[in-house]
Design an enzyme around this catalytic site. Sequence first.
Site, short mmCIF file in Angstrom:
data_model
loop_
_atom_site.label_atom_id
_atom_site.label_comp_id
_atom_site.label_asym_id
_atom_site.label_seq_id
_atom_site.Cartn_x
_atom_site.Cartn_y
_atom_site.Cartn_z
N GLU A 1 0.80 -1.23 0.00
CA GLU A 1 0.00 0.00 0.00
C GLU A 1 0.83 1.28 0.00
O GLU A 1 1.01 1.96 1.03
CB GLU A 1 -0.99 -0.02 1.17
N GLU B 1 -5.90 -8.19 -0.58
CA GLU B 1 -6.66 -7.96 0.66
C GLU B 1 -8.08 -7.58 0.29
O GLU B 1 -8.30 -6.79 -0.63
CB GLU B 1 -6.08 -6.79 1.49
#
Length: 440
Positions: free
Chosen positions: A167, A351
Amino acid sequence: MLIHKRSDFPDGFLFGAATSAYQIEGHKFGGAGRAMWDDFAATPGNVVRAEDGALACDHYHRYGADLDLLKDAGFDAYRFSTSWARVMPDGRTLNPEGLDFYDRLTDAMLERGLKPCATLYHWELPSALADQGGWRNRDIAGWFGDFTEAVMARLGDRMYSVATINEFWCVSWLSHFLGHHAPGLRDIRATARAMHHVLLAHGTAIERMRGLGVQNLGAVFNMEWAAPADESPEAAEAAALYDDIYNHFFVSGAFKGTYPERLVTALGNHFPEGWQDDMTKISARLDWAGINYYTRSLLAADDGPWPHLRAVDGPLEKTQMGWEIYPQGLHDFLVRTAREYTGDLPLYVTENGMSNADMVMDGVVDDAARIAYFNSHLSAVRNAIGKGVPVKGYMAWSLLDNYEWALGYEKRFGMVHVDFETLERVPKASWHAFKGMLAK
Ligand code: FCB
């Protein structure tokens, strides 16, 4: 119940669960050094109840039983991360005990037939490197390259896949512009530098791993669907800018070697000098891309300073985080990423999941809302595959309830309930639902 069957997905499609080191391991064990999250959490007002990852789920000692939970449910793969502060407590010097832990963990996965999917950096920056400016310092690319080599020289030949960074947006924007995550800065120049340096660190790590012959290299991008809050051209512009900052900047850097024009205009003065010369390294060839997806945002124009936008409360059903449930966004991102950036390259959902106020009642956790969330998002994945998008796997976030960063232990994302007093694990209905689905 999950309405899907394993056989609804292409042959070889991987189902897995994801976690990260600081969120589950217990950072006080095994000679790990101080991480910037320890400092951030110790500063009042940053984290709910000032909680940190010192004990977390004590996965450091309980990893065998935790991996059994993955195996027993029938998962194929496990996405885990390697804590920089554990492997190199001062950021530069090897702690053999730290690397030994990941060695044991890897063997324990392989013994259970689980494919190890490593993420090198999931936010455990050693405090000693934060002292030197952390992601603001260009030297971090080389430091991260050295860390990557140390880890992958030992584990590389046993990994199914390796991601560099988890991320990019959170590492840079959320942590240096919004100040919500460690190091908690609110500084546009620090942000622009971190945005560039995190990509440079990624490119450097890829180069080092190619040198070592490590296979199946990628990175994990978080994406949040950006929609205008109303029909005005100003709201459309706000959504487009948010989309550039959050979603396009990092994939565009990594896959095209360019940054969105709007952001070069707005942030160019703050980028490190000569940044253009780094773009070849930043866009080093990858073997796959991972997308983390949870929600969407509605954006409206705002009179304040750049970026002149604000998020508006949306009408859809929300999770315990207050995040709208919007599965269409996952479908649209998979389609858009393949079309605009990655082409035939394998995509993974690395995710996806939701937090819920789960409770154990008579030994059972009935997280029906989470099962519904998984159902709708797995449908979105199937629809994207139906359109020819090469999605090769899906990893649920998360195996265990864990340390949810600034929200401490309050928000529960696990398919397995963790009692943070006794550390007892109780598989929730969603874990049983996956077990049922993966057997079919
Ligand atoms: C993602 C993070 C992960 C977890 C989930 C809920 O942004 O990668 O560690 O906190 O959100």
